[in-house]
Motif scaffolding. Structure first.
Motif, PDB file in Angstrom:
ATOM      1  N   ALA A 219      -6.737  -2.438  35.943  1.00  0.00           N
ATOM      2  CA  ALA A 219      -5.615  -2.679  36.851  1.00  0.00           C
ATOM      3  C   ALA A 219      -4.425  -1.811  36.486  1.00  0.00           C
ATOM      4  O   ALA A 219      -3.742  -1.262  37.361  1.00  0.00           O
ATOM      5  CB  ALA A 219      -5.233  -4.158  36.825  1.00  0.00           C
ATOM      6  N   ARG A 220      -4.186  -1.658  35.178  1.00  0.00           N
ATOM      7  CA  ARG A 220      -3.083  -0.806  34.746  1.00  0.00           C
ATOM      8  C   ARG A 220      -3.355   0.666  35.043  1.00  0.00           C
ATOM      9  O   ARG A 220      -2.432   1.458  35.209  1.00  0.00           O
ATOM     10  CB  ARG A 220      -2.828  -0.996  33.246  1.00  0.00           C
ATOM     11  CG  ARG A 220      -2.340  -2.390  32.875  1.00  0.00           C
ATOM     12  CD  ARG A 220      -1.947  -2.472  31.404  1.00  0.00           C
ATOM     13  NE  ARG A 220      -1.576  -3.835  31.040  1.00  0.00           N
ATOM     14  CZ  ARG A 220      -2.406  -4.719  30.503  1.00  0.00           C
ATOM     15  NH1 ARG A 220      -3.659  -4.366  30.233  1.00  0.00           N
ATOM     16  NH2 ARG A 220      -2.000  -5.936  30.223  1.00  0.00           N
ATOM     17  N   ARG A 221      -4.645   1.033  35.084  1.00  0.00           N
ATOM     18  CA  ARG A 221      -5.012   2.438  35.318  1.00  0.00           C
ATOM     19  C   ARG A 221      -5.250   2.739  36.797  1.00  0.00           C
ATOM     20  O   ARG A 221      -5.654   3.854  37.143  1.00  0.00           O
ATOM     21  CB  ARG A 221      -6.293   2.770  34.552  1.00  0.00           C
ATOM     22  CG  ARG A 221      -6.179   2.722  33.046  1.00  0.00           C
ATOM     23  CD  ARG A 221      -7.509   3.117  32.415  1.00  0.00           C
ATOM     24  NE  ARG A 221      -7.915   4.458  32.819  1.00  0.00           N
ATOM     25  CZ  ARG A 221      -9.187   4.873  32.885  1.00  0.00           C
ATOM     26  NH1 ARG A 221     -10.161   4.032  32.592  1.00  0.00           N
ATOM     27  NH2 ARG A 221      -9.472   6.105  33.251  1.00  0.00           N
TER      28      ARG A 221
ATOM     29  N   TYR B 170      -6.702   6.417  39.873  1.00  0.00           N
ATOM     30  CA  TYR B 170      -7.740   6.527  40.883  1.00  0.00           C
ATOM     31  C   TYR B 170      -7.166   6.572  42.302  1.00  0.00           C
ATOM     32  O   TYR B 170      -7.901   6.530  43.278  1.00  0.00           O
ATOM     33  CB  TYR B 170      -8.698   5.330  40.773  1.00  0.00           C
ATOM     34  CG  TYR B 170      -9.411   5.231  39.443  1.00  0.00           C
ATOM     35  CD1 TYR B 170     -10.672   5.784  39.258  1.00  0.00           C
ATOM     36  CD2 TYR B 170      -8.832   4.572  38.363  1.00  0.00           C
ATOM     37  CE1 TYR B 170     -11.339   5.676  38.035  1.00  0.00           C
ATOM     38  CE2 TYR B 170      -9.482   4.468  37.147  1.00  0.00           C
ATOM     39  CZ  TYR B 170     -10.729   5.016  36.990  1.00  0.00           C
ATOM     40  OH  TYR B 170     -11.382   4.917  35.776  1.00  0.00           O
ATOM     41  N   GLY B 171      -5.835   6.631  42.389  1.00  0.00           N
ATOM     42  CA  GLY B 171      -5.197   6.659  43.697  1.00  0.00           C
ATOM     43  C   GLY B 171      -5.086   5.300  44.344  1.00  0.00           C
ATOM     44  O   GLY B 171      -4.921   5.194  45.556  1.00  0.00           O
TER      45      GLY B 171
ATOM     46  N   GLY C  83       3.225   2.737  36.750  1.00  0.00           N
ATOM     47  CA  GLY C  83       1.912   2.092  36.732  1.00  0.00           C
ATOM     48  C   GLY C  83       1.926   0.705  37.328  1.00  0.00           C
ATOM     49  O   GLY C  83       2.889   0.284  37.981  1.00  0.00           O
ATOM     50  N   ILE C  84       0.813   0.007  37.106  1.00  0.00           N
ATOM     51  CA  ILE C  84       0.624  -1.341  37.617  1.00  0.00           C
ATOM     52  C   ILE C  84       0.861  -2.343  36.494  1.00  0.00           C
ATOM     53  O   ILE C  84       0.492  -2.105  35.358  1.00  0.00           O
ATOM     54  CB  ILE C  84      -0.804  -1.501  38.172  1.00  0.00           C
ATOM     55  CG1 ILE C  84      -1.098  -0.417  39.210  1.00  0.00           C
ATOM     56  CG2 ILE C  84      -1.009  -2.887  38.768  1.00  0.00           C
ATOM     57  CD1 ILE C  84      -0.213  -0.456  40.427  1.00  0.00           C
TER      58      ILE C  84
ATOM     59  N   THR D 265     -15.906   9.125  36.844  1.00  0.00           N
ATOM     60  CA  THR D 265     -15.374   7.762  36.740  1.00  0.00           C
ATOM     61  C   THR D 265     -14.117   7.689  35.871  1.00  0.00           C
ATOM     62  O   THR D 265     -13.602   6.598  35.619  1.00  0.00           O
ATOM     63  CB  THR D 265     -16.440   6.808  36.164  1.00  0.00           C
ATOM     64  OG1 THR D 265     -16.888   7.307  34.897  1.00  0.00           O
ATOM     65  CG2 THR D 265     -17.625   6.685  37.110  1.00  0.00           C
ATOM     66  N   ALA D 266     -13.637   8.840  35.399  1.00  0.00           N
ATOM     67  CA  ALA D 266     -12.454   8.906  34.524  1.00  0.00           C
ATOM     68  C   ALA D 266     -12.643   8.071  33.273  1.00  0.00           C
ATOM     69  O   ALA D 266     -11.745   7.354  32.828  1.00  0.00           O
ATOM     70  CB  ALA D 266     -11.200   8.468  35.284  1.00  0.00           C
ATOM     71  N   GLU D 267     -13.835   8.172  32.693  1.00  0.00           N
ATOM     72  CA  GLU D 267     -14.165   7.450  31.460  1.00  0.00           C
ATOM     73  C   GLU D 267     -14.718   8.445  30.445  1.00  0.00           C
ATOM     74  O   GLU D 267     -15.870   8.384  30.042  1.00  0.00           O
ATOM     75  CB  GLU D 267     -15.202   6.355  31.742  1.00  0.00           C
ATOM     76  CG  GLU D 267     -14.750   5.275  32.696  1.00  0.00           C
ATOM     77  CD  GLU D 267     -13.794   4.273  32.068  1.00  0.00           C
ATOM     78  OE1 GLU D 267     -13.492   4.417  30.858  1.00  0.00           O
ATOM     79  OE2 GLU D 267     -13.351   3.364  32.765  1.00  0.00           O
TER      80      GLU D 267
END
Length: 480
Positions: A66-68, A72-73, A82-83, A410-412
């Motif tokens: 959720a914070r990231r 991912y747009g 951020g969130i 997946t940005a991992e």
């Protein structure tokens, strides 16, 4: 008043991942069977281990994602850049309890109404070679139980720590791996004593739930069993996540202070330092639950630490008395405990295959540390391989997860994978993946190792694109 006596063909003390399936398997053969459990059916895994911890870790990962979300747009309520998700610790705890209750109920159903199986709720201690006295719960008195075969599956519990001042801290300030999961609020600042597997999982979890976290580790690296570059990558991930890591330091004293505690520790250079916190988590290892069994009365031999000494077929120093699971030492994993049940089943029930353990069969003991990214490992670490096979040409292949297409998508991309191979035969001796779904990638390599496939079979395999498994085509380009 005389103590009531009962006789059975088989007696099982403890209902862990060995004891519960063994109870039903023995009863199915016509043996009259007693299963003694002093707490909840299902053992540590279901009640205070794998099931609850991984359930809570899933909540932590959702908070992390959720914070990231902006990466991912995806945007919700924007705070700064951020969130800011709101974590309700009571709901995290309640979800954990619900999942545990579901699996515990499954264990209850498994043994309920089984013909020839009696469940005794209470605590057992030996009063003879194959004779125990059970103190029944809720004031039910005692009963003496005798059996032709006895199986001890009592597991382990948190070991605590020898630090001056622990007893003087306020109620609820000192936690272990069980009590930390019952918190109703997120600690303001959690001091984790121990940088092993348990300390790492809980440290990252509570950082993601909103705690400030500091990990104080006695060894010079986190996860001391792992190769140095893997441990260093884990340390960097911790610091990226905002966790303070203190290495090579031994806790010496803890004292209360307003709103929390003050921990004093000594570094490897001898210097004294302090760190404060609201809570202290003791993640300093586990010890076997054998101290209340009166093993010596039965003549059962144990190590100085209390682990029961067993033969290759899990028999103790007393004939027809066996020990299963964590209480006999060795790798303390649920899947190894269940493998102990298979050994007993093959040896005493089916008699269809050799009663050998996973260590004797192929030595391929897998495990996963549920940090994020996961750390999955099977087989030998590099130093172990070089020590075990000094005459072999040992090669290693180390590839960053940033070179894995699916990880990039997946940005991992945090972490790396590493293989240890026999340079002549090509056989894979060990494999580690610190990366997204590292346990699943490790399991794929484990299958190749079981089949004794050389590394080039994975290099040349056609895996679906784009998958994480596809990375096993490319890993071998890093072989040195």
């Amino acid at each position: 008043m005389a103590t009531p006596k009962k006789s059975f063909s088989a007696l099982i003390i403890g209902s862990g991942q060995s004891g519960t399936p063994l109870a039903t398997a023995l009863a199915a053969t016509g043996r009259t069977t007693a299963l003694v459990e002093r707490a909840h059916l299902g053992g540590s895994c279901v009640n205070v281990g794998c099931t609850p911890t991984k359930t809570m870790i899933a909540s932590g990962r959702v908070a992390h994602l959720a914070r990231r979300a902006g990466e991912y747009g995806v945007f919700q309520r924007v705070v700064g850049e951020g969130i800011a998700p709101a974590v309700e610790m009571e709901r995290v705890r309640e979800r954990k309890r619900e999942v545990v209750a579901q699996w515990r109920a499954g264990s209850e159903r498994r043994v309920s109404g089984v013909e020839g199986l009696e469940v005794l709720r209470g605590e057992a201690r030996f009063v003879g070679e194959r004779k125990v006295r059970v103190s029944l719960e809720e004031g039910g008195g005692e009963v003496e139980v005798m059996a032709e075969e006895v199986f001890v599956d009592v597991g382990e519990r948190p070991a605590g720590a020898e630090v001056e001042g622990l007893e003087g801290l306020g109620e609820g300030r000192v936690l272990d791996s069980t009590s930390v999961m019952e918190l109703g609020e997120v600690p303001g600042r959690l001091v984790v004593l121990g940088g092993g597997y348990i300390g790492m999982e809980f440290g990252q979890l509570f950082r993601r739930l909103g705690s400030e976290v500091v990990i104080v580790q006695r060894a010079q690296q986190l996860l001391p069993r792992e190769d140095a570059e893997i441990a260093e990558a884990v340390r960097k991930i911790c610091e990226e996540d905002g966790i303070e890591v203190v290495l090579g330091s031994t806790a010496t004293k803890v004292s209360p202070q307003r709103g929390g505690l003050l921990l004093q520790y000594r570094t490897s250079t001898g210097a004294l330092h302090e760190t404060s916190g609201t809570h202290l988590l003791l993640a300093t290892g586990r010890k076997p639950n054998t101290d209340s069994l009166d093993l010596s009365v039965a003549g059962i031999k144990a190590t100085p630490r209390g682990h029961i000494i067993v033969s290759d077929n899990l028999e103790t120093s007393i004939p027809n008395v066996y020990a299963l699971g964590d209480c006999h030492g060795g790798p303390a994993f649920t899947h190894v405990s269940y493998d102990d049940f298979r050994i007993i089943r093959h040896n005493l029930i089916d008699k269809t295959s050799p009663p050998t353990s996973i260590m004797q069969r192929d030595g391929l003991v897998p495990y996963v540390v549920y940090t994020d990214p996961q750390l999955g490992h099977v087989g030998l670490h590099e130093a172990e391989a070089r020590a075990k096979f000094p005459s072999k040409q040992i090669k290693t292949a180390t590839m960053p997860m940033s070179a894995v297409a699916r990880a990039v998508e997946t940005a991992e991309t945090r972490g790396l994978m590493k293989a240890v191979v026999d340079g002549e035969s090509g056989h894979i001796l060990g494999f580690t993946c610190l990366g997204i779904e590292g346990g699943e990638i490790m399991s794929l390599v484990q299958v190749a190792m079981i089949g004794k496939l050389p590394w080039w079979k994975l290099r040349d395999a056609v895996f679906a694109h784009p998958t994480l498994a596809e990375s096993l085509n490319n890993l071998w380009g890093y072989l040195r």
